[in-house]
Design a protein around this motif. Sequence first.
Motif, PDB file in Angstrom:
ATOM      1  N   THR A  77       0.871  -1.182   0.000  1.00  0.00           N
ATOM      2  CA  THR A  77       0.000   0.000   0.000  1.00  0.00           C
ATOM      3  C   THR A  77       0.903   1.226   0.000  1.00  0.00           C
ATOM      4  O   THR A  77       1.976   1.225   0.612  1.00  0.00           O
ATOM      5  CB  THR A  77      -0.926   0.026   1.225  1.00  0.00           C
ATOM      6  OG1 THR A  77      -0.163   0.298   2.400  1.00  0.00           O
ATOM      7  CG2 THR A  77      -1.652  -1.290   1.378  1.00  0.00           C
ATOM      8  N   LYS A  78       0.486   2.267  -0.678  1.00  0.00           N
ATOM      9  CA  LYS A  78       1.323   3.450  -0.827  1.00  0.00           C
ATOM     10  C   LYS A  78       0.487   4.710  -0.719  1.00  0.00           C
ATOM     11  O   LYS A  78      -0.525   4.864  -1.411  1.00  0.00           O
ATOM     12  CB  LYS A  78       2.031   3.425  -2.188  1.00  0.00           C
ATOM     13  CG  LYS A  78       3.176   4.420  -2.304  1.00  0.00           C
ATOM     14  CD  LYS A  78       4.342   4.015  -1.433  1.00  0.00           C
ATOM     15  CE  LYS A  78       5.524   4.961  -1.591  1.00  0.00           C
ATOM     16  NZ  LYS A  78       6.623   4.633  -0.663  1.00  0.00           N
ATOM     17  N   ILE A  79       0.913   5.630   0.175  1.00  0.00           N
ATOM     18  CA  ILE A  79       0.297   6.956   0.278  1.00  0.00           C
ATOM     19  C   ILE A  79       1.089   7.897  -0.600  1.00  0.00           C
ATOM     20  O   ILE A  79       2.298   8.072  -0.415  1.00  0.00           O
ATOM     21  CB  ILE A  79       0.288   7.442   1.741  1.00  0.00           C
ATOM     22  CG1 ILE A  79      -0.608   6.532   2.579  1.00  0.00           C
ATOM     23  CG2 ILE A  79      -0.192   8.881   1.826  1.00  0.00           C
ATOM     24  CD1 ILE A  79      -0.634   6.889   4.052  1.00  0.00           C
ATOM     25  N   ASN A  80       0.420   8.506  -1.566  1.00  0.00           N
ATOM     26  CA  ASN A  80       1.087   9.327  -2.574  1.00  0.00           C
ATOM     27  C   ASN A  80       1.212  10.761  -2.076  1.00  0.00           C
ATOM     28  O   ASN A  80       0.244  11.512  -2.045  1.00  0.00           O
ATOM     29  CB  ASN A  80       0.299   9.276  -3.885  1.00  0.00           C
ATOM     30  CG  ASN A  80       1.031   9.983  -5.014  1.00  0.00           C
ATOM     31  OD1 ASN A  80       2.132  10.485  -4.827  1.00  0.00           O
ATOM     32  ND2 ASN A  80       0.422  10.016  -6.172  1.00  0.00           N
ATOM     33  N   LEU A  81       2.432  11.152  -1.711  1.00  0.00           N
ATOM     34  CA  LEU A  81       2.669  12.507  -1.218  1.00  0.00           C
ATOM     35  C   LEU A  81       2.605  13.554  -2.324  1.00  0.00           C
ATOM     36  O   LEU A  81       2.625  14.754  -2.036  1.00  0.00           O
ATOM     37  CB  LEU A  81       4.025  12.580  -0.520  1.00  0.00           C
ATOM     38  CG  LEU A  81       4.159  11.728   0.742  1.00  0.00           C
ATOM     39  CD1 LEU A  81       5.572  11.825   1.305  1.00  0.00           C
ATOM     40  CD2 LEU A  81       3.168  12.157   1.796  1.00  0.00           C
ATOM     41  N   LEU A  82       2.534  13.098  -3.590  1.00  0.00           N
ATOM     42  CA  LEU A  82       2.391  14.065  -4.680  1.00  0.00           C
ATOM     43  C   LEU A  82       1.078  14.832  -4.566  1.00  0.00           C
ATOM     44  O   LEU A  82       0.922  15.903  -5.149  1.00  0.00           O
ATOM     45  CB  LEU A  82       2.441  13.353  -6.041  1.00  0.00           C
ATOM     46  CG  LEU A  82       3.796  12.763  -6.435  1.00  0.00           C
ATOM     47  CD1 LEU A  82       3.676  12.073  -7.789  1.00  0.00           C
ATOM     48  CD2 LEU A  82       4.850  13.853  -6.502  1.00  0.00           C
ATOM     49  N   GLY A  83       0.128  14.282  -3.802  1.00  0.00           N
ATOM     50  CA  GLY A  83      -1.122  14.995  -3.599  1.00  0.00           C
ATOM     51  C   GLY A  83      -0.921  16.353  -2.950  1.00  0.00           C
ATOM     52  O   GLY A  83      -1.753  17.249  -3.086  1.00  0.00           O
ATOM     53  N   LEU A  84       0.215  16.549  -2.255  1.00  0.00           N
ATOM     54  CA  LEU A  84       0.491  17.834  -1.629  1.00  0.00           C
ATOM     55  C   LEU A  84       0.807  18.909  -2.651  1.00  0.00           C
ATOM     56  O   LEU A  84       0.825  20.091  -2.317  1.00  0.00           O
ATOM     57  CB  LEU A  84       1.660  17.693  -0.642  1.00  0.00           C
ATOM     58  CG  LEU A  84       1.389  16.821   0.583  1.00  0.00           C
ATOM     59  CD1 LEU A  84       2.645  16.677   1.419  1.00  0.00           C
ATOM     60  CD2 LEU A  84       0.260  17.412   1.415  1.00  0.00           C
ATOM     61  N   LEU A  85       1.095  18.526  -3.897  1.00  0.00           N
ATOM     62  CA  LEU A  85       1.363  19.508  -4.944  1.00  0.00           C
ATOM     63  C   LEU A  85       0.095  20.084  -5.552  1.00  0.00           C
ATOM     64  O   LEU A  85       0.146  21.016  -6.337  1.00  0.00           O
ATOM     65  CB  LEU A  85       2.188  18.864  -6.080  1.00  0.00           C
ATOM     66  CG  LEU A  85       3.655  18.574  -5.773  1.00  0.00           C
ATOM     67  CD1 LEU A  85       4.272  17.808  -6.928  1.00  0.00           C
ATOM     68  CD2 LEU A  85       4.415  19.866  -5.533  1.00  0.00           C
ATOM     69  N   ARG A  86      -1.059  19.523  -5.184  1.00  0.00           N
ATOM     70  CA  ARG A  86      -2.292  19.963  -5.822  1.00  0.00           C
ATOM     71  C   ARG A  86      -2.572  21.445  -5.619  1.00  0.00           C
ATOM     72  O   ARG A  86      -3.220  22.073  -6.421  1.00  0.00           O
ATOM     73  CB  ARG A  86      -3.477  19.149  -5.301  1.00  0.00           C
ATOM     74  CG  ARG A  86      -3.505  17.736  -5.826  1.00  0.00           C
ATOM     75  CD  ARG A  86      -4.613  16.940  -5.189  1.00  0.00           C
ATOM     76  NE  ARG A  86      -4.681  15.594  -5.757  1.00  0.00           N
ATOM     77  CZ  ARG A  86      -5.523  15.233  -6.697  1.00  0.00           C
ATOM     78  NH1 ARG A  86      -6.367  16.093  -7.196  1.00  0.00           N
ATOM     79  NH2 ARG A  86      -5.535  13.992  -7.150  1.00  0.00           N
ATOM     80  N   GLY A  87      -2.088  22.031  -4.544  1.00  0.00           N
ATOM     81  CA  GLY A  87      -2.385  23.431  -4.275  1.00  0.00           C
ATOM     82  C   GLY A  87      -1.493  24.397  -5.012  1.00  0.00           C
ATOM     83  O   GLY A  87      -1.700  25.597  -4.940  1.00  0.00           O
TER      84      GLY A  87
END
Length: 504
Positions: free
Chosen positions: A315-325
């Motif tokens: 399982t992997k939590i994608n920290l790229l989601g923090l770039l959405r802003g």
Amino acid sequence: MFAPTRSTAGINMTEETALNYGPVFSACKVISETVAMLPWRVFKIDGQRRELLGGSKLDNILHRQPNDEMTAFRLREYLITSALLWGNGYAEIERNMLGEVVALWPLHPSQIEIQRNEVTRELVYKFTPDAGGHPVYLRKQDVFHLAGPTSDGVCGRSMISIARESWGFGVAAEQFGAAYFGNGGIPAVVIQETEGVTTEMDKEAAANLVASFDAKHRGANKAGRTAYLEKGFEIKKIGVPHKEAQFIESRKFQVTEIARWFRLPPHKIGDMEKATFSNIEQQSIDFVVDSIMPWAQRLEQEADMKLHRDEDIITKINLLGLLRGDSQARGEYYTKLWGIGVFSPNDILGLEDMDPVDGGDQRFVPLNMIPLTEASSADRSSASSSIRGVLVDAHQRMMNKELKALDRAAGAGKDLDDWGTTFYNRHRLQLAETLLPGANAAAEYLGADTKRLDDLIALHCERYIETSLRAVMAGKWDNWENRPGQAADDLLQRLAGASKNEQS
């Protein structure tokens, strides 16, 4: 463990009452909401490839709906908040007859007690649903246990048990301020007879005088009113003025203190005093590395240990989601990785939650922008040169940051030995993150095992940092013009060596 804990300031601190204190609530909110909003997906590892198991039950539980009453966001937010305050976040794992996970149900930390079986010595979780209710004993494999920092390796420590003095002081200061303004914003006073004057006043008359005075002057909306006393009386202040008590300064310090407890950049909980345009980017990186990544790792590893049995599943939590802003940073990131063949147009569309396009699965490299599948047969030397150029550019950008930081430290007269140790511990992580996309493309080009890529990059960064530290301690860092190229070649040789070892 969960009973009220009285601080020296006289405040009974509990995990629940701590959330009434603004900085604590804000810190819990920013960490839990940030982790909860990141995509958490399930993948199957097949050699060097990673396949998203988007239709699987476990992926749906982690990414969409853990049970029929909650969303994945709400469950993760609850688990993180529980772990931040109580030290532990719990969820019961519901399984079907085949042992497969079908739901996760939150459990309140105050209702859980961790014990060991006297015979098998295995951990068991004693769950008592209500006061006086019958306890239920859950096996360790049936409890998703998100533990914070721990002193015994099993149970996370309650933050209240550690921080009660610091937080209690902050709550006491807040209550003092509220009481101060509730009393009209003036120090405590006494009404006394004027020296040399004797008045005939019984207890009832004195009580009426005080009540009349309070009715006119007590309360924030009555501050500043003019007082009139009959002849023979005067007002004497006995409170401590706020300026002398440094009330405002203590309030500011407590915000920074809470940020320190939660390892947060102060601007994340509203303290913008030391946030500038020049350091806000670095503070945002610190937030991801210091505040979010540890919790993401805890969630991933607990899930991999208890929610599935297949060693090829992760399982992997994608920290790229923090770039959405940040659309500009996101666009630059996509452009660079598309230009070296790491992302295809459809990969980028998927990250932006957009539909794929026909022909969008092709990958390109800067060899007259032809498909990556044709690049190797057309001109491998040009492709090799392009990949080396990407690695040189990555090293150059990181070296520029390094030199600017060194110049600032030297100009401030800092001890470079101590400064260097602290700076390069953080710089090592940023260097590895910056090199990863180019190194991944180089590894695929050279035929190296990408599963070993993290270790190879870590070894390369370790050597790079050691060289930097030696130069800093010797005071010789003004002649690094050729260093980016040399470092890129060192990394390519390391990857090539791994490829040869794999083939042999």
